[in-house]
Design a protein around this motif. Sequence first.
Motif, PDB file in Angstrom:
ATOM      1  N   ALA A 187      43.060  40.402  25.126  1.00 46.07           N
ATOM      2  CA  ALA A 187      41.845  40.849  25.804  1.00 46.07           C
ATOM      3  C   ALA A 187      41.244  39.726  26.641  1.00 46.07           C
ATOM      4  CB  ALA A 187      40.833  41.350  24.780  1.00 46.07           C
ATOM      5  N   ARG A 188      41.209  38.527  26.101  1.00 47.98           N
ATOM      6  CA  ARG A 188      40.631  37.404  26.847  1.00 47.98           C
ATOM      7  C   ARG A 188      41.485  37.061  28.069  1.00 47.98           C
ATOM      8  NH1 ARG A 188      36.448  35.285  24.044  1.00 47.98           N
ATOM      9  NH2 ARG A 188      36.350  35.712  21.791  1.00 47.98           N
ATOM     10  N   PHE A 189      42.805  37.023  27.877  1.00 45.76           N
ATOM     11  CA  PHE A 189      43.676  36.706  29.011  1.00 45.76           C
ATOM     12  C   PHE A 189      43.641  37.827  30.038  1.00 45.76           C
ATOM     13  CE2 PHE A 189      47.713  37.167  31.223  1.00 45.76           C
ATOM     14  CZ  PHE A 189      47.860  35.910  31.775  1.00 45.76           C
ATOM     15  N   GLY A 190      43.800  39.070  29.593  1.00 47.39           N
ATOM     16  CA  GLY A 190      43.839  40.201  30.517  1.00 47.39           C
ATOM     17  C   GLY A 190      42.531  40.390  31.254  1.00 47.39           C
ATOM     18  N   GLY A 191      41.413  40.271  30.539  1.00 45.96           N
ATOM     19  CA  GLY A 191      40.118  40.422  31.184  1.00 45.96           C
ATOM     20  C   GLY A 191      39.867  39.335  32.217  1.00 45.96           C
ATOM     21  N   LEU A 192      40.219  38.086  31.878  1.00 48.35           N
ATOM     22  CA  LEU A 192      40.034  36.984  32.822  1.00 48.35           C
ATOM     23  C   LEU A 192      40.950  37.132  34.024  1.00 48.35           C
ATOM     24  CD1 LEU A 192      38.651  34.267  33.422  1.00 48.35           C
ATOM     25  CD2 LEU A 192      40.512  33.141  32.148  1.00 48.35           C
ATOM     26  N   TYR A 193      42.186  37.543  33.785  1.00 47.94           N
ATOM     27  CA  TYR A 193      43.144  37.742  34.880  1.00 47.94           C
ATOM     28  C   TYR A 193      42.633  38.811  35.840  1.00 47.94           C
ATOM     29  CZ  TYR A 193      47.679  38.446  37.196  1.00 47.94           C
ATOM     30  OH  TYR A 193      48.680  38.539  38.135  1.00 47.94           O
ATOM     31  N   TRP A 194      42.137  39.914  35.307  1.00 46.87           N
ATOM     32  CA  TRP A 194      41.625  41.005  36.150  1.00 46.87           C
ATOM     33  C   TRP A 194      40.417  40.538  36.950  1.00 46.87           C
ATOM     34  CZ3 TRP A 194      36.909  43.590  36.245  1.00 46.87           C
ATOM     35  CH2 TRP A 194      36.870  44.751  37.030  1.00 46.87           C
ATOM     36  N   LEU A 195      39.494  39.837  36.290  1.00 47.93           N
ATOM     37  CA  LEU A 195      38.261  39.412  36.953  1.00 47.93           C
ATOM     38  C   LEU A 195      38.545  38.401  38.059  1.00 47.93           C
ATOM     39  CD1 LEU A 195      35.187  39.466  37.115  1.00 47.93           C
ATOM     40  CD2 LEU A 195      35.136  37.682  35.354  1.00 47.93           C
ATOM     41  N   LEU A 196      39.390  37.414  37.786  1.00 46.58           N
ATOM     42  CA  LEU A 196      39.683  36.389  38.794  1.00 46.58           C
ATOM     43  C   LEU A 196      40.346  37.006  40.018  1.00 46.58           C
ATOM     44  CD1 LEU A 196      40.918  33.381  36.598  1.00 46.58           C
ATOM     45  CD2 LEU A 196      38.713  33.646  37.748  1.00 46.58           C
ATOM     46  N   ASN A 197      41.236  37.948  39.799  1.00 47.99           N
ATOM     47  CA  ASN A 197      41.908  38.570  40.945  1.00 47.99           C
ATOM     48  C   ASN A 197      40.977  39.518  41.698  1.00 47.99           C
ATOM     49  OD1 ASN A 197      44.943  37.889  41.254  1.00 47.99           O
ATOM     50  ND2 ASN A 197      44.664  38.078  39.045  1.00 47.99           N
ATOM     51  N   LEU A 198      40.026  40.152  41.010  1.00 46.29           N
ATOM     52  CA  LEU A 198      39.040  40.971  41.709  1.00 46.29           C
ATOM     53  C   LEU A 198      38.164  40.095  42.600  1.00 46.29           C
ATOM     54  CD1 LEU A 198      37.702  43.705  42.200  1.00 46.29           C
ATOM     55  CD2 LEU A 198      36.207  43.237  40.235  1.00 46.29           C
ATOM     56  N   VAL A 199      37.754  38.952  42.071  1.00 46.97           N
ATOM     57  CA  VAL A 199      36.967  38.008  42.881  1.00 46.97           C
ATOM     58  C   VAL A 199      37.785  37.543  44.082  1.00 46.97           C
ATOM     59  CG1 VAL A 199      35.894  35.720  42.907  1.00 46.97           C
ATOM     60  CG2 VAL A 199      35.525  37.259  40.949  1.00 46.97           C
ATOM     61  N   ALA A 200      39.082  37.272  43.860  1.00 48.09           N
ATOM     62  CA  ALA A 200      39.938  36.823  44.963  1.00 48.09           C
ATOM     63  C   ALA A 200      40.070  37.907  46.034  1.00 48.09           C
ATOM     64  CB  ALA A 200      41.320  36.435  44.430  1.00 48.09           C
ATOM     65  N   VAL A 201      40.136  39.178  45.607  1.00 48.64           N
ATOM     66  CA  VAL A 201      40.201  40.283  46.574  1.00 48.64           C
ATOM     67  C   VAL A 201      38.919  40.339  47.395  1.00 48.64           C
ATOM     68  CG1 VAL A 201      40.313  42.787  46.830  1.00 48.64           C
ATOM     69  CG2 VAL A 201      41.820  41.643  45.212  1.00 48.64           C
ATOM     70  N   LEU A 202      37.782  40.117  46.757  1.00 48.74           N
ATOM     71  CA  LEU A 202      36.510  40.145  47.473  1.00 48.74           C
ATOM     72  C   LEU A 202      36.370  38.959  48.422  1.00 48.74           C
ATOM     73  CD1 LEU A 202      34.136  41.230  44.564  1.00 48.74           C
ATOM     74  CD2 LEU A 202      35.198  42.651  46.330  1.00 48.74           C
ATOM     75  N   VAL A 203      36.916  37.810  48.025  1.00 54.24           N
ATOM     76  CA  VAL A 203      36.811  36.614  48.865  1.00 54.24           C
ATOM     77  C   VAL A 203      37.791  36.665  50.027  1.00 54.24           C
ATOM     78  CG1 VAL A 203      37.127  34.098  48.924  1.00 54.24           C
ATOM     79  CG2 VAL A 203      35.917  35.161  46.998  1.00 54.24           C
ATOM     80  N   PHE A 204      39.055  36.994  49.733  1.00 57.26           N
ATOM     81  CA  PHE A 204      40.109  36.920  50.748  1.00 57.26           C
ATOM     82  C   PHE A 204      40.489  38.279  51.348  1.00 57.26           C
ATOM     83  CE2 PHE A 204      41.009  33.208  47.954  1.00 57.26           C
ATOM     84  CZ  PHE A 204      40.765  32.211  48.895  1.00 57.26           C
ATOM     85  N   GLY A 205      39.931  39.353  50.820  1.00 60.33           N
ATOM     86  CA  GLY A 205      40.241  40.662  51.358  1.00 60.33           C
ATOM     87  C   GLY A 205      41.434  41.313  50.668  1.00 60.33           C
ATOM     88  N   PRO A 206      41.746  42.557  51.054  1.00 61.69           N
ATOM     89  CA  PRO A 206      42.847  43.306  50.409  1.00 61.69           C
ATOM     90  C   PRO A 206      44.197  42.610  50.499  1.00 61.69           C
ATOM     91  CG  PRO A 206      41.502  44.749  51.796  1.00 61.69           C
ATOM     92  CD  PRO A 206      41.067  43.350  52.086  1.00 61.69           C
ATOM     93  N   ARG A 207      44.365  41.715  51.489  1.00 61.41           N
ATOM     94  CA  ARG A 207      45.655  41.031  51.629  1.00 61.41           C
ATOM     95  C   ARG A 207      46.016  40.233  50.379  1.00 61.41           C
ATOM     96  NH1 ARG A 207      46.993  38.121  57.220  1.00 61.41           N
ATOM     97  NH2 ARG A 207      46.949  40.334  57.778  1.00 61.41           N
ATOM     98  N   TRP A 208      44.988  39.852  49.591  1.00 64.38           N
ATOM     99  CA  TRP A 208      45.261  39.085  48.375  1.00 64.38           C
ATOM    100  C   TRP A 208      46.200  39.843  47.434  1.00 64.38           C
ATOM    101  CZ3 TRP A 208      44.917  34.358  46.358  1.00 64.38           C
ATOM    102  CH2 TRP A 208      45.074  34.223  44.979  1.00 64.38           C
ATOM    103  N   LEU A 209      46.034  41.173  47.364  1.00 64.50           N
ATOM    104  CA  LEU A 209      46.870  41.950  46.451  1.00 64.50           C
ATOM    105  C   LEU A 209      48.332  41.947  46.876  1.00 64.50           C
ATOM    106  CD1 LEU A 209      44.604  45.037  45.673  1.00 64.50           C
ATOM    107  CD2 LEU A 209      45.070  43.049  44.235  1.00 64.50           C
ATOM    108  N   GLY A 210      48.603  41.757  48.146  1.00 63.86           N
ATOM    109  CA  GLY A 210      49.981  41.727  48.611  1.00 63.86           C
ATOM    110  C   GLY A 210      50.609  40.353  48.568  1.00 63.86           C
ATOM    111  N   ARG A 211      49.795  39.300  48.615  1.00 63.11           N
ATOM    112  CA  ARG A 211      50.349  37.943  48.698  1.00 63.11           C
ATOM    113  C   ARG A 211      49.854  37.007  47.615  1.00 63.11           C
ATOM    114  NH1 ARG A 211      48.718  36.353  54.561  1.00 63.11           N
ATOM    115  NH2 ARG A 211      48.915  34.289  53.595  1.00 63.11           N
ATOM    116  N   GLY A 212      48.838  37.441  46.852  1.00 67.27           N
ATOM    117  CA  GLY A 212      48.260  36.527  45.877  1.00 67.27           C
ATOM    118  C   GLY A 212      48.316  36.993  44.436  1.00 67.27           C
ATOM    119  N   GLU A 213      48.411  38.297  44.209  1.00 69.12           N
ATOM    120  CA  GLU A 213      48.389  38.820  42.843  1.00 69.12           C
ATOM    121  C   GLU A 213      49.803  39.169  42.417  1.00 69.12           C
ATOM    122  OE1 GLU A 213      48.493  40.528  39.570  1.00 69.12           O
ATOM    123  OE2 GLU A 213      48.431  42.221  40.978  1.00 69.12           O
ATOM    124  N   GLY A 214      50.294  38.489  41.387  1.00 64.83           N
ATOM    125  CA  GLY A 214      51.695  38.577  41.017  1.00 64.83           C
ATOM    126  C   GLY A 214      52.147  39.925  40.509  1.00 64.83           C
TER     127      GLY A 214
END
Length: 459
Positions: A187-214
């Motif tokens: 739960a701690r790893f999954g929740g943190l992973y989801w939150l950090l990548n959501l923040v990254a999507v908001l900062v860098f835009g939808p392109r993050w999901l194609g090039r930044g989220e594994g």
Amino acid sequence: MARIALAAGLVVAGAGAALAHATEGGLVLLLPTDVYTAAGAAAVALTVVLMAVLPERVASWLFTPLTLVPLPLTRLPQITSMLVALVFLSLVWTGLSGPRDPMENPLTLGIWTGFWIILVTVQGLAFDIWRWVNPWLGPAAMLRGLGVRQMLPLPVRLGYAPAILTFLAFAAFLMADPAPADPERLARFGGLYWLLNLVAVLVFGPRWLGRGEGITLLMRSYARMSIMTRRAGRLALGLSGWQVLRTRVPRGGWAGFMLVILACGSFDGVNETFWWLNVLGLNPLEFPGRSAVVWQNLAGLLAANVLLVAIFAATIKAGLLLNQSPLKLREAVRLFAPTILPIALGYHIAHYYSAFLVEGQYLWVMIEGLVGIPHEGPGHAHHITTGFFNTTDSMRRIWLTQAGAVVLGHVTAVILAHAVALRVFGTARRALLSQAPLALFMIAYTFFGLWLLASPRGL
């Protein structure tokens, strides 16, 4: 109809094994697996020989899709993504506050069995289900609707490095964490992973999901192996791998990521074997626990990735030299890296097949409970059993199913690589010369994959 029948018969060639499971087990397979291993490798070798005489038009025909009914675009995936995100967050809460038993906690079963075993397999075999269940698309769209805008452009020079790093972080948690099935840790790893990548999507835009989220890039990669997709506004159906020949060649970083998928999947099998524990100087029958091998497994994971990338590049370079091709190594790797996806997916399915047989029952019981079917008494609809591990006949069927997934994955990879080579080099002779080192690599990897399935496991 013949093409559909052929596709249905060989679709398993895109099969694979999953990378994570809720329970670890020690199983010594007392079967004559050396015979099966040799037969599997021989099947791949015969496929290579067949490719030498296969006319170009036949290879092209095999991967020609059928165009079926119209399939309009829809915004529904944003809604389903939002629902999945809410379900995921509720599972994270359950992981923090629910039962500690992985087989009773919905988070562990939902992530490792529902997502990592089942959804990844569906993604690679059938269709792009990730488009409907991606837990970041819906929340990001909602926040954009509320006025949140992209803050920074994602630097082009980073390429796909962020996705490689985030996927390796996920793989490291799976293979090196002392207790990845513990609900609270997950739960701690999954929740943190989801939150950090959501923040990254908001900062860098939808392109993050194609090039930044594994995870998303993993699913995009396996989507190239699915038999169904939307193409030119219609549903298209073809043999597993047909999309590789009809989509853009991946950029260098994405091609490298595809090799990382195979390397991580392979090490996920290696790090459980008696052989690996012997390398670490540990007695598998007196295993001190995963906490004693954290750094060793991290080092092994990184070494496996470096080694596989180096070997693959070497085989591609050798093929270019034999063919006297002016094609640059970087471009050749981009062309042929997608052809190893059937191998990765095939081993993914095989590696987690036995885990699915057990954990899938627990997941089904959990679903029964959610819909109100009692777990005990006259209304109980399912009885959990592991009796299929107790007889030689049932174990033989399980191992042959796993071996079949590995072998069919390799056969598909050989045929797909040959089809790519025919397209690039033009003639069957030049294609065969270019593929000879890669074919040897695939035959050797067949032996390796089947050896992993048959090797005693000590974790």
